[in-house]
Design an enzyme around this catalytic site. Structure first.
Site, PDB file in Angstrom:
ATOM      1  N   ASP A 151       4.067   0.158  12.001  1.00 40.24           N
ATOM      2  CA  ASP A 151       2.822  -0.407  11.447  1.00 40.24           C
ATOM      3  C   ASP A 151       2.606  -1.857  11.852  1.00 40.24           C
ATOM      4  OD1 ASP A 151       3.132   1.379   8.276  1.00 40.24           O
ATOM      5  OD2 ASP A 151       2.478   2.019  10.264  1.00 40.24           O
ATOM      6  N   CYS A 157      -5.136  12.421  12.336  1.00 42.27           N
ATOM      7  CA  CYS A 157      -5.842  11.167  12.084  1.00 42.27           C
ATOM      8  C   CYS A 157      -5.816  10.427  13.413  1.00 42.27           C
ATOM      9  CB  CYS A 157      -5.139  10.376  10.990  1.00 42.27           C
ATOM     10  SG  CYS A 157      -3.652   9.611  11.592  1.00 42.27           S
ATOM     11  N   ARG A 212      -8.789  -0.321   3.989  1.00 40.45           N
ATOM     12  CA  ARG A 212      -7.862   0.692   3.468  1.00 40.45           C
ATOM     13  C   ARG A 212      -6.516   0.057   3.121  1.00 40.45           C
ATOM     14  NH1 ARG A 212      -6.267   4.585   7.345  1.00 40.45           N
ATOM     15  NH2 ARG A 212      -4.824   5.030   5.652  1.00 40.45           N
ATOM     16  N   ARG A 252      -0.224  14.302  13.282  1.00 38.30           N
ATOM     17  CA  ARG A 252       0.207  14.128  11.888  1.00 38.30           C
ATOM     18  C   ARG A 252       0.547  15.474  11.236  1.00 38.30           C
ATOM     19  NH1 ARG A 252      -1.200   8.940  10.235  1.00 38.30           N
ATOM     20  NH2 ARG A 252       0.465   9.098   8.717  1.00 38.30           N
ATOM     21  N   LYS A 254       0.850  -1.208   0.000  1.00 38.71           N
ATOM     22  CA  LYS A 254       0.000   0.000   0.000  1.00 38.71           C
ATOM     23  C   LYS A 254       0.880   1.250   0.000  1.00 38.71           C
ATOM     24  CE  LYS A 254      -1.686   1.699   3.982  1.00 38.71           C
ATOM     25  NZ  LYS A 254      -1.452   3.132   4.201  1.00 38.71           N
ATOM     26  N   ASN A 255       1.931   1.258   0.849  1.00 39.49           N
ATOM     27  CA  ASN A 255       2.710   2.483   1.030  1.00 39.49           C
ATOM     28  C   ASN A 255       3.739   2.705  -0.067  1.00 39.49           C
ATOM     29  OD1 ASN A 255       1.150   2.953   3.217  1.00 39.49           O
ATOM     30  ND2 ASN A 255       2.638   2.256   4.724  1.00 39.49           N
TER      31      ASN A 255
HETATM   32  C1  EPZ Z   1       4.127   6.727   6.421  1.00 36.24           C
HETATM   33  O1  EPZ Z   1       3.363   7.759   7.042  1.00 36.24           O
HETATM   34  C2  EPZ Z   1       3.177   5.557   6.232  1.00 36.24           C
HETATM   35  N1  EPZ Z   1       2.068   5.939   5.373  1.00 36.24           N
HETATM   36  C3  EPZ Z   1       2.631   5.111   7.596  1.00 36.24           C
HETATM   37  O2  EPZ Z   1       1.820   3.959   7.369  1.00 36.24           O
HETATM   38  C4  EPZ Z   1       3.811   4.716   8.484  1.00 36.24           C
HETATM   39  O3  EPZ Z   1       3.323   4.366   9.764  1.00 36.24           O
HETATM   40  C5  EPZ Z   1       4.788   5.892   8.596  1.00 36.24           C
HETATM   41  O4  EPZ Z   1       5.210   6.311   7.269  1.00 36.24           O
HETATM   42  C6  EPZ Z   1       6.032   5.518   9.401  1.00 36.24           C
HETATM   43  O5  EPZ Z   1       6.671   4.441   8.797  1.00 36.24           O
HETATM   44  C7  EPZ Z   1       2.268   5.941   4.032  1.00 36.24           C
HETATM   45  O6  EPZ Z   1       3.348   5.666   3.541  1.00 36.24           O
HETATM   46  C8  EPZ Z   1       1.078   6.283   3.181  1.00 36.24           C
HETATM   47  P1  EPZ Z   1       6.208   9.985   8.794  1.00 36.24           P
HETATM   48  P2  EPZ Z   1       3.981   9.271   7.165  1.00 36.24           P
HETATM   49  O7  EPZ Z   1       6.181  11.246   8.029  1.00 36.24           O
HETATM   50  O8  EPZ Z   1       4.713   9.610   5.929  1.00 36.24           O
HETATM   51  C9  EPZ Z   1       5.996  13.059  12.443  1.00 36.24           C
HETATM   52  C10 EPZ Z   1      -0.081   2.599   7.594  1.00 36.24           C
HETATM   53  O9  EPZ Z   1      -0.707   2.090   8.528  1.00 36.24           O
HETATM   54  N2  EPZ Z   1       6.053  14.094  11.408  1.00 36.24           N
HETATM   55  O10 EPZ Z   1       7.446   9.135   8.774  1.00 36.24           O
HETATM   56  O11 EPZ Z   1       2.876  10.160   7.603  1.00 36.24           O
HETATM   57  C11 EPZ Z   1       4.604  12.403  12.476  1.00 36.24           C
HETATM   58  O12 EPZ Z   1       3.741  13.177  13.287  1.00 36.24           O
HETATM   59  C12 EPZ Z   1       0.416   4.032   7.720  1.00 36.24           C
HETATM   60  O13 EPZ Z   1       0.189   2.023   6.509  1.00 36.24           O
HETATM   61  C13 EPZ Z   1       6.191  15.431  11.799  1.00 36.24           C
HETATM   62  O14 EPZ Z   1       6.271  15.758  12.985  1.00 36.24           O
HETATM   63  O15 EPZ Z   1       5.005   9.042   8.372  1.00 36.24           O
HETATM   64  C14 EPZ Z   1       4.871  11.037  13.068  1.00 36.24           C
HETATM   65  O16 EPZ Z   1       4.916  11.155  14.473  1.00 36.24           O
HETATM   66  C15 EPZ Z   1       0.152   4.606   9.098  1.00 36.24           C
HETATM   67  N3  EPZ Z   1       6.210  16.393  10.834  1.00 36.24           N
HETATM   68  C16 EPZ Z   1       6.255  10.701  12.537  1.00 36.24           C
HETATM   69  O17 EPZ Z   1       6.849  11.949  12.108  1.00 36.24           O
HETATM   70  C17 EPZ Z   1       6.113  16.084   9.494  1.00 36.24           C
HETATM   71  O18 EPZ Z   1       6.154  17.011   8.646  1.00 36.24           O
HETATM   72  C18 EPZ Z   1       6.218   9.698  11.387  1.00 36.24           C
HETATM   73  O19 EPZ Z   1       5.739  10.357  10.281  1.00 36.24           O
HETATM   74  C19 EPZ Z   1       5.964  14.726   9.120  1.00 36.24           C
HETATM   75  C20 EPZ Z   1       5.949  13.741  10.096  1.00 36.24           C
END
Ligand code: EPZ
Length: 417
Positions: free
Chosen positions: A306, A116, A398, A121, A22-23
């Site tokens: 995840d 979310c 999803r 997020r 998915k990702n």
């Molecule tokens: C991706 O989300 C994945 N989603 C998530 O999978 C996965 O859990 C996550 O990466 C971590 O591996 C997709 O790829 C579509 P991050 P993403 O930016 O990109 C903070 C699933 O179940 N952060 O690495 O949103 C954020 O709040 C989903 O398949 C900031 O503070 O993850 C979080 O605490 C859930 N500021 C942490 O970083 C920002 O600008 C991880 O976020 C961006 C992120």
């Protein structure tokens, strides 16, 4: 709201081919708008998040259609760089269109992806990084208007945190920029490597994916390409969890062992036997599960956040105590109240969860609050005595392929496994 009815205590044994990731498909679908030509994506999973992304591509004027697990996209009629609020709100990860729209049209209007179930997020890292490339941001209410009046110019970007989405958005915004962009402290997830593999097939010049330093040399144009999406490492971990709690024996085809290297020790510590070949995995569950001591989630290649919820359900029926430390999201224990309702013994304190294995779980009615939390409830329901009703099944659809489930009436589904 739809529901899934799960009969407990049924041994999960046999064989399955892993679904596409998915990702990985989500950022690659966004990337297709950068291409002058048709892209043919194979091994695409049948998920609602993929449907939502296709809706966004159609809204932007692209031709996109699915035939079984193959999706073809042609962006030649791409004619819009705003994504409607209703489309944006359906899926948080639609923020990945920000980088692609900016890279293609030097303009993007999207609604704030909003928080979310997993916490705030924020997208501050995305915004600060895109500003360094030359993007200018305005905001009215919850609409983000982003443009690059003087174009996008490559630069050095050092991420304060290895954000997966921010790394992807920088790549998508810089691949057609002038000059070279270097991302330091980049996320290393396999889904980023897959996005880069697709873009390089389209004519991009990107180096270092999978390491903490990624170099993107801007090019003038990208063609389309044919690409097979990598297998979904989180879905594979979930299949393994279902097998572990039911005393089963499962063979999973189309596995990249490197991608799940960090979860295999968890299963071995529960007493499962796990054997991997080049592209297959076999897991044999023991009569009685033991408990891994400590699970700490961190960015790849560490233990993936995840996989924490579904693997917590394995620990819930282990023979001892497992401590989870959730370092990635601030609010990723939404599945615990429903696990407790099934009979699990779990104490949560901020990022810590202490799981004391119990001998039995008992089927009841529970609520899925998010995608991986829903997967945790399926795993626990398979371990439980009796039938479990999982409401909020739409969360699970999803991220887990529709072929795993059968619709039995208007709002009810049952697992095919
Ligand atoms: C991706 O989300 C994945 N989603 C998530 O999978 C996965 O859990 C996550 O990466 C971590 O591996 C997709 O790829 C579509 P991050 P993403 O930016 O990109 C903070 C699933 O179940 N952060 O690495 O949103 C954020 O709040 C989903 O398949 C900031 O503070 O993850 C979080 O605490 C859930 N500021 C942490 O970083 C920002 O600008 C991880 O976020 C961006 C992120």
């Amino acid at each position: 709201m739809s529901r899934l009815l799960v009969e407990g205590k049924k041994e999960i044994s046999g064989e399955i081919t892993a679904q596409g990731a998915k990702n990985s498909i989500l950022p690659i679908l966004a990337a297709t708008i950068l291409c002058d030509g048709e892209s043919c994506l194979k091994n695409c999973p049948n998920l609602t998040d993929v449907d939502f992304s296709l809706d966004i591509l159609h809204y932007l004027g692209c031709k996109a259609h699915r035939e079984n697990t193959t999706i073809t996209v042609n962006a030649e009629n791409f004619d819009k760089s705003t994504v409607s609020d209703s489309l944006m709100k359906r899926m948080r990860s639609s923020v990945i269109f920000l980088g692609a729209l900016l890279g293609k049209a030097h303009h993007a209007e999207i609604s704030c992806p909003g928080g979310c179930e997993l916490g705030a997020r924020p997208i501050d890292i995305h915004i600060s990084s895109l500003k360094k490339l030359g993007a200018v941001f305005e905001r009215n209410d919850d609409i983000i208007i982003c443009s690059a009046p003087d174009g996008l110019k490559g630069c050095n970007i050092d991420l304060r945190y290895q954000s997966v989405g921010a790394t992807e958005n920088i790549i998508l915004a810089s691949v057609l920029a002038s000059g070279t962009t270097i991302i330091s402290n980049a996320a290393r997830e396999p889904e980023i490597t897959d996005l880069v593999a697709f873009l390089n097939k389209c004519g991009a010049k990107i180096f270092g994916a999978g390491t903490e330093t990624i170099l993107i040399e801007g090019v003038k144009k990208l063609t389309g390409a044919e690409h097979k999406i990598i297998p979904d490492r989180i879905a594979i971990a979930t299949y393994m969890a279902c097998t572990a709690v039911t005393g089963g024996c499962l063979t999973v085809y189309d596995v990249i062992p490197e991608h799940i290297r960090s979860v295999i020790p968890f299963f071995r510590e529960t007493g499962c036997v796990v054997k991997c070949t080049e592209n297959e995995l076999r897991i044999f569950a023991p009569e009685k599960l033991t408990s891994p001591e400590l699970i700490t989630t961190k960015p790849y290649p560490s233990f993936p956040t995840d996989a924490q919820p579904p693997l917590m359900s394995v620990a819930a029926v282990g023979g001892g105590i497992t401590v989870f430390v959730e370092n990635v999201f601030t609010n990723r224990y939404n599945h615990v109240p429903s696990l407790r309702k099934l009979g699990a013994n779990i104490i949560v304190n901020d990022r810590l969860a202490i799981v004391t294995g119990v001998k039995k779980l008992h089927g009841t009615s529970v609520n899925a609050m998010d995608l991986r939390g829903g997967a945790a409830l399926v795993v626990a329901a398979l371990a439980a005595e009796g039938t479990t009703e999982i409401n909020g099944f739409e969360h699970i659809l999803r991220g887990y392929d529709r072929s795993l489930f059968t619709k039995t009436d208007e709002n009810t589904y049952k697992p095919n496994f």
